[in-house]
Write a protein that holds these residues in place. Sequence first.
Motif, PDB file in Angstrom:
ATOM      1  N   MET A 210       3.663  -1.121   1.591  1.00 50.17           N
ATOM      2  CA  MET A 210       3.731   0.357   1.229  1.00 50.17           C
ATOM      3  C   MET A 210       4.733   0.741   2.338  1.00 50.17           C
ATOM      4  O   MET A 210       4.143   0.747   3.658  1.00 50.17           O
ATOM      5  CB  MET A 210       2.357   0.843   1.361  1.00 50.17           C
ATOM      6  N   LEU A 211       5.736   1.535   2.443  1.00 52.07           N
ATOM      7  CA  LEU A 211       6.662   1.658   3.242  1.00 52.07           C
ATOM      8  C   LEU A 211       6.490   3.118   4.010  1.00 52.07           C
ATOM      9  O   LEU A 211       6.165   4.068   3.158  1.00 52.07           O
ATOM     10  CB  LEU A 211       8.202   1.718   2.589  1.00 52.07           C
ATOM     11  N   SER A 212       6.693   3.390   5.180  1.00 51.93           N
ATOM     12  CA  SER A 212       6.834   4.427   6.035  1.00 51.93           C
ATOM     13  C   SER A 212       7.609   4.354   7.285  1.00 51.93           C
ATOM     14  O   SER A 212       8.191   3.276   7.351  1.00 51.93           O
ATOM     15  CB  SER A 212       5.263   4.706   6.597  1.00 51.93           C
ATOM     16  N   PHE A 213       7.487   5.457   8.048  1.00 49.31           N
ATOM     17  CA  PHE A 213       8.450   5.283   9.262  1.00 49.31           C
ATOM     18  C   PHE A 213       7.500   4.885  10.122  1.00 49.31           C
ATOM     19  O   PHE A 213       7.851   4.713  11.652  1.00 49.31           O
ATOM     20  CB  PHE A 213       9.118   6.581   9.690  1.00 49.31           C
ATOM     21  N   SER A 214       6.162   4.430   9.975  1.00 45.72           N
ATOM     22  CA  SER A 214       5.279   4.115  10.936  1.00 45.72           C
ATOM     23  C   SER A 214       4.748   2.782  10.619  1.00 45.72           C
ATOM     24  O   SER A 214       4.770   2.492   9.310  1.00 45.72           O
ATOM     25  CB  SER A 214       4.075   5.136  10.981  1.00 45.72           C
ATOM     26  N   THR A 215       4.328   1.847  11.261  1.00 47.74           N
ATOM     27  CA  THR A 215       3.510   0.602  11.167  1.00 47.74           C
ATOM     28  C   THR A 215       2.100   0.666  11.846  1.00 47.74           C
ATOM     29  O   THR A 215       2.078   0.568  12.941  1.00 47.74           O
ATOM     30  CB  THR A 215       4.295  -0.454  11.666  1.00 47.74           C
ATOM     31  N   ILE A 233       4.657  12.123   6.224  1.00 46.61           N
ATOM     32  CA  ILE A 233       4.094  11.327   4.952  1.00 46.61           C
ATOM     33  C   ILE A 233       3.390  10.209   5.233  1.00 46.61           C
ATOM     34  O   ILE A 233       2.723   9.396   4.478  1.00 46.61           O
ATOM     35  CB  ILE A 233       5.342  10.806   4.050  1.00 46.61           C
ATOM     36  N   ILE A 234       3.060   9.892   6.527  1.00 46.72           N
ATOM     37  CA  ILE A 234       2.284   8.723   6.760  1.00 46.72           C
ATOM     38  C   ILE A 234       0.850   8.701   6.177  1.00 46.72           C
ATOM     39  O   ILE A 234       0.498   7.578   5.767  1.00 46.72           O
ATOM     40  CB  ILE A 234       2.122   8.705   8.183  1.00 46.72           C
ATOM     41  N   GLU A 256       0.230   1.181   6.259  1.00 48.82           N
ATOM     42  CA  GLU A 256       1.839   1.669   5.842  1.00 48.82           C
ATOM     43  C   GLU A 256       2.467   0.789   7.181  1.00 48.82           C
ATOM     44  O   GLU A 256       2.085   0.386   8.105  1.00 48.82           O
ATOM     45  CB  GLU A 256       1.971   3.067   6.437  1.00 48.82           C
ATOM     46  N   MET A 257       3.763   0.527   6.876  1.00 40.84           N
ATOM     47  CA  MET A 257       4.706  -0.199   7.468  1.00 40.84           C
ATOM     48  C   MET A 257       6.060  -0.002   7.479  1.00 40.84           C
ATOM     49  O   MET A 257       6.666   0.558   6.298  1.00 40.84           O
ATOM     50  CB  MET A 257       4.489  -1.756   7.132  1.00 40.84           C
ATOM     51  N   GLN A 258       6.791  -0.245   8.438  1.00 40.73           N
ATOM     52  CA  GLN A 258       8.329  -0.068   8.229  1.00 40.73           C
ATOM     53  C   GLN A 258       8.866  -1.352   7.886  1.00 40.73           C
ATOM     54  O   GLN A 258       8.436  -2.210   7.399  1.00 40.73           O
ATOM     55  CB  GLN A 258       8.587   0.229   9.937  1.00 40.73           C
ATOM     56  N   ALA A 259      10.138  -0.858   7.133  1.00 43.46           N
ATOM     57  CA  ALA A 259      10.864  -1.856   6.459  1.00 43.46           C
ATOM     58  C   ALA A 259      11.142  -3.396   7.065  1.00 43.46           C
ATOM     59  O   ALA A 259      10.940  -4.379   6.704  1.00 43.46           O
ATOM     60  CB  ALA A 259      12.312  -1.435   5.987  1.00 43.46           C
ATOM     61  N   ASP A 260      11.267  -3.041   8.381  1.00 39.34           N
ATOM     62  CA  ASP A 260      11.514  -4.389   9.191  1.00 39.34           C
ATOM     63  C   ASP A 260      10.183  -5.109   9.328  1.00 39.34           C
ATOM     64  O   ASP A 260      10.263  -6.223   9.267  1.00 39.34           O
ATOM     65  CB  ASP A 260      12.324  -4.196  10.506  1.00 39.34           C
TER      66      ASP A 260
END
Length: 348
Positions: A210-215, A233-234, A256-260
């Motif tokens: 589940m993607l976000s800008f936070s991990t 949106i986190i 939540e996690m970033q794409a990388d």
Amino acid sequence: MSLLEQIVARAKADKQRIVLPEAEEERTLKAADKVLADDLADLILIGDPANIKKEAEQWGLTHIDKATIIDPLHCEKTEEYATLLAELRKKKGMTLEQARELVTKNNLYLGCMIIKTGDADGQISGALSTTGDTLRPALQIIKCAPGITCVSGAMLLITNQKEYGEDGVVVMGDVAVTPNPTADQMAQIAYTTAQTAQSVAGFAEPRVAMLSFSTKGSAKDAKDKETGKSVYIIDKVVEATQIAKEKYPELKVDGEMQADAALVPSVAAKKAPGSDIAGKANVLIAPCLEVGNIGYKLVQRLGGATAIGPVLQGIARPVNDLSRGCSVDDIYYMVAITSCQAQDAKKC
């Protein structure tokens, strides 16, 4: 064997009955001929039989006579379909006369009624029709799959980076339908995209990030001073992950996690140690349509990935949408994809 070849092979192994309601359109008819020549699916073509025959002769198509051709103006089941449609839509005020009008003059409605009564397994349109036109009869007649209220679209991304995803293949959703899903809808998208990864991409074990800008809490949502609601949106992604884990305990999902962090093991070890998904994800869920659509197109155009789809998901029986700029091959492969979805839907 490439992924597309695998999809075609699975479709051939258990042929499904697929409706093409835009059968008088040139690309659609040429794709139908190829499908029938390859024994990929049993086709139901909706259109004027005389026009279809004339066009087939004009373009040198020699296999169209293997299809079932239904003339919407002279269909023997018109009254049956109209009666059922009026019953399905009576709470919305539809009369029998209005239902007759739809099944005789709107091929997309007729195709969905053929599926609803069990005479077909899936439908593909969009060479001539908008996405809204494709989805409307599907949602009114076939409706969503049990427990699902949110239709979405997944994209199969085939890359040369074999170390990521499933031998370089990643399935991403939603890229096509729901602009700003709620946490519950995002959880549904995770589940249905994992289903697509299994039925279409052939993944034995979908692993959903589940993607976000936070991990894992590396960033926090700002709060609106007046409402107290999250500005970003986190929190939604965190909630969606928890809902997905509770509603679909068999689903392997984390966030939540970033794409990388989702894709790269070395990054995952630093950002999400202990996660069973981080660094090994093969299904990516975007927090909103904006992110999903932009993301897959960047991967496609800048990264050189092959993008297949969108594959519509969440409908009780598969109904797929084409781009109006689609090619003959696009339609051919969408028949194979829809067949694989239909095979999976019958297991439910």
